[in-house]
Write a protein that holds these residues in place. Structure first.
Motif, PDB file in Angstrom:
ATOM      1  N   CYS A  84       0.826  -1.211   0.000  1.00 31.85           N
ATOM      2  CA  CYS A  84       0.000   0.000   0.000  1.00 31.85           C
ATOM      3  C   CYS A  84       0.857   1.257   0.000  1.00 31.85           C
ATOM      4  O   CYS A  84       0.526   2.245  -0.662  1.00 31.85           O
ATOM      5  N   ALA A  85       1.971   1.225   0.729  1.00 32.57           N
ATOM      6  CA  ALA A  85       2.879   2.376   0.770  1.00 32.57           C
ATOM      7  C   ALA A  85       3.495   2.617  -0.609  1.00 32.57           C
ATOM      8  O   ALA A  85       3.630   3.770  -1.044  1.00 32.57           O
ATOM      9  N   ARG A  86       3.852   1.548  -1.312  1.00 32.48           N
ATOM     10  CA  ARG A  86       4.381   1.701  -2.678  1.00 32.48           C
ATOM     11  C   ARG A  86       3.300   2.273  -3.606  1.00 32.48           C
ATOM     12  O   ARG A  86       3.581   3.141  -4.437  1.00 32.48           O
ATOM     13  N   ASP A  87       2.074   1.781  -3.449  1.00 28.33           N
ATOM     14  CA  ASP A  87       0.972   2.307  -4.260  1.00 28.33           C
ATOM     15  C   ASP A  87       0.768   3.799  -3.993  1.00 28.33           C
ATOM     16  O   ASP A  87       0.538   4.576  -4.920  1.00 28.33           O
ATOM     17  N   LEU A  88       0.848   4.192  -2.724  1.00 30.33           N
ATOM     18  CA  LEU A  88       0.684   5.599  -2.369  1.00 30.33           C
ATOM     19  C   LEU A  88       1.808   6.446  -2.978  1.00 30.33           C
ATOM     20  O   LEU A  88       1.557   7.521  -3.529  1.00 30.33           O
ATOM     21  N   ARG A  89       3.030   5.950  -2.887  1.00 30.86           N
ATOM     22  CA  ARG A  89       4.168   6.673  -3.473  1.00 30.86           C
ATOM     23  C   ARG A  89       3.956   6.863  -4.972  1.00 30.86           C
ATOM     24  O   ARG A  89       4.133   7.960  -5.500  1.00 30.86           O
ATOM     25  N   ASP A  90       3.544   5.795  -5.653  1.00 31.90           N
ATOM     26  CA  ASP A  90       3.300   5.883  -7.098  1.00 31.90           C
ATOM     27  C   ASP A  90       2.162   6.849  -7.400  1.00 31.90           C
ATOM     28  O   ASP A  90       2.246   7.634  -8.355  1.00 31.90           O
ATOM     29  N   TYR A  91       1.118   6.805  -6.607  1.00 32.77           N
ATOM     30  CA  TYR A  91      -0.020   7.706  -6.794  1.00 32.77           C
ATOM     31  C   TYR A  91       0.416   9.160  -6.639  1.00 32.77           C
ATOM     32  O   TYR A  91       0.068  10.008  -7.460  1.00 32.77           O
ATOM     33  N   ARG A  92       1.178   9.428  -5.587  1.00 28.03           N
ATOM     34  CA  ARG A  92       1.642  10.805  -5.352  1.00 28.03           C
ATOM     35  C   ARG A  92       2.541  11.286  -6.485  1.00 28.03           C
ATOM     36  O   ARG A  92       2.448  12.431  -6.925  1.00 28.03           O
ATOM     37  N   GLN A  93       3.413  10.416  -6.943  1.00 29.21           N
ATOM     38  CA  GLN A  93       4.315  10.799  -8.032  1.00 29.21           C
ATOM     39  C   GLN A  93       3.511  11.057  -9.301  1.00 29.21           C
ATOM     40  O   GLN A  93       3.786  12.013 -10.035  1.00 29.21           O
ATOM     41  N   ASP A  94       2.524  10.231  -9.565  1.00 22.48           N
ATOM     42  CA  ASP A  94       1.692  10.404 -10.746  1.00 22.48           C
ATOM     43  C   ASP A  94       0.940  11.733 -10.686  1.00 22.48           C
ATOM     44  O   ASP A  94       0.868  12.459 -11.679  1.00 22.48           O
ATOM     45  N   CYS A  95       0.397  12.076  -9.526  1.00 22.74           N
ATOM     46  CA  CYS A  95      -0.313  13.359  -9.369  1.00 22.74           C
ATOM     47  C   CYS A  95       0.649  14.527  -9.544  1.00 22.74           C
ATOM     48  O   CYS A  95       0.302  15.542 -10.148  1.00 22.74           O
ATOM     49  N   HIS A  96       1.873  14.365  -9.011  1.00 22.59           N
ATOM     50  CA  HIS A  96       2.868  15.429  -9.126  1.00 22.59           C
ATOM     51  C   HIS A  96       3.257  15.646 -10.593  1.00 22.59           C
ATOM     52  O   HIS A  96       3.366  16.780 -11.057  1.00 22.59           O
ATOM     53  N   GLU A  97       3.475  14.532 -11.292  1.00 21.19           N
ATOM     54  CA  GLU A  97       3.872  14.632 -12.697  1.00 21.19           C
ATOM     55  C   GLU A  97       2.762  15.244 -13.552  1.00 21.19           C
ATOM     56  O   GLU A  97       3.026  15.963 -14.500  1.00 21.19           O
ATOM     57  N   LYS A  98       1.516  14.952 -13.204  1.00 19.72           N
ATOM     58  CA  LYS A  98       0.386  15.476 -13.975  1.00 19.72           C
ATOM     59  C   LYS A  98      -0.067  16.846 -13.470  1.00 19.72           C
ATOM     60  O   LYS A  98      -0.966  17.444 -14.034  1.00 19.72           O
ATOM     61  N   ASN A  99       0.563  17.308 -12.371  1.00 15.30           N
ATOM     62  CA  ASN A  99       0.176  18.571 -11.740  1.00 15.30           C
ATOM     63  C   ASN A  99      -1.313  18.594 -11.407  1.00 15.30           C
ATOM     64  O   ASN A  99      -1.979  19.606 -11.567  1.00 15.30           O
ATOM     65  N   SER A 100      -1.818  17.458 -10.991  1.00 12.47           N
ATOM     66  CA  SER A 100      -3.234  17.387 -10.636  1.00 12.47           C
ATOM     67  C   SER A 100      -3.398  17.337  -9.117  1.00 12.47           C
ATOM     68  O   SER A 100      -2.490  16.951  -8.391  1.00 12.47           O
ATOM     69  N   GLU A 101      -4.551  17.735  -8.682  1.00  9.07           N
ATOM     70  CA  GLU A 101      -4.885  17.736  -7.255  1.00  9.07           C
ATOM     71  C   GLU A 101      -5.308  16.321  -6.866  1.00  9.07           C
ATOM     72  O   GLU A 101      -6.194  15.739  -7.500  1.00  9.07           O
ATOM     73  N   PRO A 102      -4.697  15.742  -5.837  1.00 10.95           N
ATOM     74  CA  PRO A 102      -5.096  14.390  -5.434  1.00 10.95           C
ATOM     75  C   PRO A 102      -6.516  14.376  -4.855  1.00 10.95           C
ATOM     76  O   PRO A 102      -6.977  15.357  -4.283  1.00 10.95           O
ATOM     77  N   GLU A 103      -7.200  13.267  -5.071  1.00  9.13           N
ATOM     78  CA  GLU A 103      -8.525  13.054  -4.509  1.00  9.13           C
ATOM     79  C   GLU A 103      -8.468  11.833  -3.610  1.00  9.13           C
ATOM     80  O   GLU A 103      -7.742  10.885  -3.892  1.00  9.13           O
ATOM     81  N   CYS A 104      -9.232  11.854  -2.533  1.00  9.79           N
ATOM     82  CA  CYS A 104      -9.237  10.731  -1.601  1.00  9.79           C
ATOM     83  C   CYS A 104      -9.803   9.502  -2.314  1.00  9.79           C
ATOM     84  O   CYS A 104     -10.910   9.532  -2.846  1.00  9.79           O
ATOM     85  N   GLY A 105      -9.005   8.467  -2.349  1.00  8.00           N
ATOM     86  CA  GLY A 105      -9.413   7.248  -3.051  1.00  8.00           C
ATOM     87  C   GLY A 105      -8.969   6.009  -2.300  1.00  8.00           C
ATOM     88  O   GLY A 105      -8.542   6.068  -1.144  1.00  8.00           O
TER      89      GLY A 105
END
Length: 141
Positions: A84-105
């Motif tokens: 789950c921690a790896r998934d979160l890291r990947d999610y955060r990096q993906d949001c950062h790269e896309k410059n998008s606002e994260p949503e609770c998921g």
């Protein structure tokens, strides 16, 4: 013991929004320390205490059996927590790269739930250890 900087998310580590708002992923050692500091006994405390209060010759053996089951479940939870921690890291990096606002998921909910499972497991273990060291069975070798 390693401690993280002050929590600025406004949520505890078991809440999905802690991770949504950028909270750091606590290592299992910190989760253990948190459970010990709060003297947490876990959700099975009543069941464990009932076994401990029985005046049976095999009381300690039953407590050790519960401990083995808790250890096995905790091992699985920690393994899943790392995923789950790896998934979160990947999610955060993906949001950062896309410059998008994260949503609770799901990624945030999964982290909060696994934190709670591990916190409970450590609470159970600490409580079981305290009972096993205090009340040995008569003639228990």
């Amino acid at each position: 013991m390693k401690q993280f900087p002050q929590n600025t998310t406004g949520y505890n580590m078991g809440h999905p929004w802690y991770y949504l708002r950028g909270g750091r992923v606590p290592p299992p050692k910190l989760i253990l320390a948190d459970a010990l500091v709060h003297n947490y006994r876990g959700y099975m405390a009543d069941t464990i205490e009932a076994v401990a209060n029985k005046q049976e010759p095999q009381r300690s053996e039953k407590l050790r059996q519960i401990k083995a089951e808790v250890l096995e479940e905790l091992s699985k939870d920690i393994s899943r927590y790392r995923e789950c921690a790896r998934d979160l890291r990947d999610y955060r990096q993906d949001c950062h790269e896309k410059n998008s606002e994260p949503e609770c998921g799901d990624v945030h909910v999964n982290m909060g739930l696994k934190y709670a499972h591990i916190y409970n497991g450590f609470g159970h273990l600490a409580f079981l250890d305290s009972l096993l060291e205090k009340q040995p069975d008569l003639f228990d070798f």
